[in-house]
Design an enzyme around this catalytic site. Structure first.
Site, short mmCIF file in Angstrom:
data_model
loop_
_atom_site.label_atom_id
_atom_site.label_comp_id
_atom_site.label_asym_id
_atom_site.label_seq_id
_atom_site.Cartn_x
_atom_site.Cartn_y
_atom_site.Cartn_z
N GLN A 43 7.84 5.10 -3.26
CA GLN A 43 6.41 4.84 -3.40
C GLN A 43 6.20 3.61 -4.29
O GLN A 43 6.54 3.62 -5.47
CB GLN A 43 5.73 6.06 -4.03
CG GLN A 43 4.29 5.85 -4.48
CD GLN A 43 3.35 5.51 -3.35
OE1 GLN A 43 2.98 4.35 -3.18
NE2 GLN A 43 2.97 6.51 -2.58
N GLY A 64 -11.02 22.28 1.08
CA GLY A 64 -9.66 22.19 1.58
C GLY A 64 -9.27 20.76 1.93
O GLY A 64 -10.06 19.82 1.77
N GLU A 87 0.00 10.62 -0.76
CA GLU A 87 0.23 10.78 -2.21
C GLU A 87 -1.03 11.26 -2.94
O GLU A 87 -0.97 12.16 -3.77
CB GLU A 87 0.69 9.44 -2.79
CG GLU A 87 0.93 9.45 -4.30
CD GLU A 87 2.33 9.90 -4.68
OE1 GLU A 87 2.51 10.25 -5.85
OE2 GLU A 87 3.21 9.88 -3.81
#
Length: 293
Positions: A43, A64, A87
């Site tokens: 990343q 959610g 991420e």
């Protein structure tokens, strides 16, 4: 160092990576434990807006996660998944103390995983200037690629990649100014023309304090280097053969290379190979089969 055959990102990448603009409804979405997901080691993005993450966490807690994250097949040694994309959603889910998260599981190798991590952030323009430079350097060092190969695989020009890689040569203090958006990419590139490190740092501080333009920085840098127009250094003209040789060497080493002929003795000279970091130096030494261990 083992050579890896370049595989263009444009070939089959759509089958490996899909962002929020692509329909993933036809793929099998499963619920997996948040605690079973390891971060993507490649990343390139280091900074995340904490307030934005907290806002997303609140939304996730109430409604959610709508867009599933994408993970790599479980690591057989630790039975954990590795994150490919998503991420922010994963971090926000942890803040919201979610135990499960919807995910799509894909089977990709290490090289593809690295490329996807870089490409996702580039497409979304999530990277800072320094993070983008570090991402290009990572692809070059980890995959043993030249600047030209990285440029081709990411759809960029070679000068574009080279300009970003040069940023890695800035002193840490100046890099921090760039990371904090106190300096622009254009200002950082201009500062690289200052020959002496102490003067470079001093000029960078002045540029921030006085909100100097790139043009003003260029003039200040030229003055510091003694190139204010009163004395101009004689430029050595290079033959087409020398220029062609420099180009071939630059392609081989993936970094600027200069061939300088001696002004005192015919037939003598030197080859200067520029490196941008310790990792870049190690990559070049490996290409030369120089082992310092």
């Amino acid at each position: 160092m083992n050579k890896k055959k370049p595989t263009g990102l444009g070939k089959g990448i759509e089958a490996l990576f899909q962002d929020n603009t692509v329909d993933t409804s036809k793929e099998n979405v499963v619920e997996i434990k948040v605690s079973q997901i390891k971060p993507n080691p490649y990343q390139p993005r280091h900074r995340f807006d904490q307030k934005a993450l907290e806002d997303l966490a609140l939304s996730i807690k109430n409604s959610g996660v709508f867009q599933p994250i994408i993970v790599r097949q479980p690591d057989p040694e630790v039975a954990a998944y590795q994150l490919l994309t998503g991420e922010r959603r994963l971090r926000a889910s942890k803040i919201a103390q979610q135990k499960l998260i919807p995910a799509i599981i894909r089977d990709v190798n290490e090289e593809q995983m690295m490329e996807i991590a870089v490409l996702e952030n580039l497409q979304r323009e999530d990277l800072t200037t320094l993070e983008e430079a570090e991402a290009y350097n990572m692809l070059m060092t980890r995959l043993d690629l030249t600047q030209a190969q990285v440029a081709q695989r990411l759809g960029k020009s070679r000068p574009y990649i080279a300009n970003y890689l040069r940023i890695l040569g800035l002193p840490p203090e100046v890099k921090e100014m760039l990371e904090d958006h106190k300096l622009s990419m254009g200002q950082a590139r201009t500062l690289l023309s200052v020959n002496r490190k102490p003067e470079l740092i001093k000029l960078a501080r002045k540029a921030v304090a006085e909100s100097m333009t790139v043009r003003q920085l260029e003039q200040a840098a030229a003055k510091i280097n003694g190139q204010n127009g009163t004395k101009k250094k004689r430029v050595q003209r290079k033959s087409p053969f020398v220029r062609a040789s420099e180009g071939q060497l630059q392609e081989k080493f993936g970094t600027p290379v200069s061939i300088v002929n001696s002004t005192r003795k015919k037939g003598k000279g030197k080859i200067e190979i520029e490196y941008l970091s310790t990792a870049d130096l190690n990559r070049i030494l490996a290409l030369l089969d120089v082992d310092l261990d």
